[in-house]
Design an enzyme around this catalytic site. Structure first.
Site, mmCIF file in Angstrom:
data_model
loop_
_atom_site.group_PDB
_atom_site.id
_atom_site.type_symbol
_atom_site.label_atom_id
_atom_site.label_comp_id
_atom_site.label_asym_id
_atom_site.label_seq_id
_atom_site.Cartn_x
_atom_site.Cartn_y
_atom_site.Cartn_z
ATOM 1 N N GLU A 150 45.819 38.362 43.374
ATOM 2 C CA GLU A 150 44.960 39.368 44.002
ATOM 3 C C GLU A 150 45.805 40.228 44.947
ATOM 4 O O GLU A 150 46.695 39.716 45.626
ATOM 5 C CB GLU A 150 43.839 38.683 44.807
ATOM 6 C CG GLU A 150 42.877 39.673 45.447
ATOM 7 C CD GLU A 150 41.694 39.014 46.164
ATOM 8 O OE1 GLU A 150 41.860 37.900 46.695
ATOM 9 O OE2 GLU A 150 40.607 39.622 46.194
ATOM 10 N N LYS A 181 35.791 43.294 41.446
ATOM 11 C CA LYS A 181 35.288 42.116 42.172
ATOM 12 C C LYS A 181 33.792 42.268 42.397
ATOM 13 O O LYS A 181 33.330 43.275 42.971
ATOM 14 C CB LYS A 181 36.034 41.997 43.500
ATOM 15 C CG LYS A 181 35.822 40.700 44.250
ATOM 16 C CD LYS A 181 36.779 40.662 45.457
ATOM 17 C CE LYS A 181 36.832 39.342 46.159
ATOM 18 N NZ LYS A 181 37.881 39.288 47.191
ATOM 19 N N CYS A 194 38.928 36.055 43.176
ATOM 20 C CA CYS A 194 38.867 35.324 44.441
ATOM 21 C C CYS A 194 37.466 34.823 44.799
ATOM 22 O O CYS A 194 37.022 33.808 44.287
ATOM 23 C CB CYS A 194 39.467 36.193 45.546
ATOM 24 S SG CYS A 194 40.126 35.198 46.899
HETATM 25 N N1 LIG Z 1 39.506 36.250 49.811
HETATM 26 C C1 LIG Z 1 38.442 35.982 49.070
HETATM 27 O O1 LIG Z 1 37.923 36.823 48.376
HETATM 28 C C2 LIG Z 1 37.819 34.637 49.060
HETATM 29 C C3 LIG Z 1 38.221 33.581 50.009
HETATM 30 O O2 LIG Z 1 39.248 33.626 50.658
HETATM 31 C C4 LIG Z 1 37.295 32.462 50.111
HETATM 32 O O3 LIG Z 1 36.286 32.451 49.395
HETATM 33 O O4 LIG Z 1 37.539 31.557 50.895
#
Ligand SMILES: NC(=O)CC(=O)C(=O)O
Length: 296
Positions: free
Chosen positions: A63, A133, A174
């Site tokens: 990411e 996302k 994520c």
């Molecule tokens: N950074 C993200 O999108 C998610 C994350 O860090 C988490 O769910 O914990």
């Protein structure tokens, strides 16, 4: 662990899907990402070529691989997809190396809106898929971490799956990993692998990163790949790292620590059918009852 006999195969799973490839090698590139966008992209391109030289057929980046992770950076680093310079570099790298590239994520500009977007390029450099996302990372854990992607980003509204050489692959980014409904929809579309470029942090990472990856793998009985940026303790947002590959049994097959590195591992697609026939939860769901309860 995945040994099975004909007797053990559930009758509803005796017809095996014919995968053109029974397996392939995946590379998860745990990049060190800094403030210099062109350096980040150049490093990603270099790692794509190195992974291909080591036999990878699919290379996944983390990411936010071309930009530091943070709401204050997204606007400055954003590009249009697919006309921006980062997409151009990914397409060229995929074509020159002859490998499928899941291009982590980059901040995408589309008109007035910004998205956190993953692009996928086939081994000729053609854009195969784009995932925005879907679940924005808005959390508030007092004295630990407060983050609000929705301050600057818009959420995607599509489930994204694509086929590469006969293998159906699903994408999440994520925070999307926390939503089992999304993984279920991708599994129902026939995916045998879900890839999540992600950057968990030093608060949620140790507790939830591997746990959630294993949960999605066990729930849906498929392979799960998590690709993270390397940890930079001096960064505004500190990534947990620990890129990980999990099999359909829920076992961690390979993982990295927090340092820049590339995880290279074999994915055996036959284990998807084996596990699904051994523990046939997919055909044992009591939708007759769930539906009744939902409607009452
Ligand atoms: N950074 C993200 O999108 C998610 C994350 O860090 C988490 O769910 O914990």
């Amino acid at each position: 662990m995945f040994e099975t006999t004909t007797d053990a195969v559930h009758p509803r799973f005796t017809k095996k899907p014919a995968y053109p490839l029974s397996g392939f090698k995946i590379a998860l590139v745990q990049l060190a990402v800094g403030p210099d966008k062109s350096k980040n992209v150049a490093q990603a391109v270099k790692e794509i070529h190195l992974a291909k030289e080591k036999g990878a057929q699919l290379v996944a980046l983390p990411e936010c691989f071309n930009s530091p992770y943070g709401t204050q950076f997204f606007k400055e680093y954003a590009e249009e997809v697919p006309s921006g310079s980062t997409c151009h570099a990914l397409s060229k790298a995929a074509a020159e190396a002859g490998v499928c590239v899941i291009g982590g994520t980059l901040p995408e500009r589309c008109g007035e809106k910004l998205y956190n977007t993953c692009t996928v390029w086939d081994n000729t450099g053609k854009l195969l898929a784009r995932h925005r996302k879907m679940h924005l990372f808005d959390i508030d854990i007092p004295n630990k971490i407060t983050f609000k992607e929705s301050d600057v980003l818009s959420a995607g509204d599509q489930i994204t799956t694509f086929e590469y050489q006969g293998i159906k692959i699903g994408l999440g980014i994520c925070y999307d990993l926390r939503f089992p409904e999304m993984a279920r929809l991708m599994a129902d579309q026939g995916c045998s692998l879900l890839v999540y470029p992600g950057a968990f942090n030093m608060t949620t990472g140790p507790q939830h990163w591997e746990l959630l990856g294993r949960a999605r793998a066990v729930d849906q009985q498929l392979w799960v790949a998590l690709a993270a940026p390397a940890r930079d303790p001096a960064a505004h947002y500190v990534s947990w790292g620990h890129s990980t590959l999990i099999d359909p049994w829920g076992a961690v097959r390979a993982h990295l620590t927090d340092q820049p590195d590339t995880l290279l591992a074999d994915i055996d697609l036959s284990t998807v059918d084996e596990v699904r026939s051994q523990i046939p939860v997919r055909v044992q769901r009591r939708t007759d009852i769930y539906d009744t309860i939902q409607k009452s």
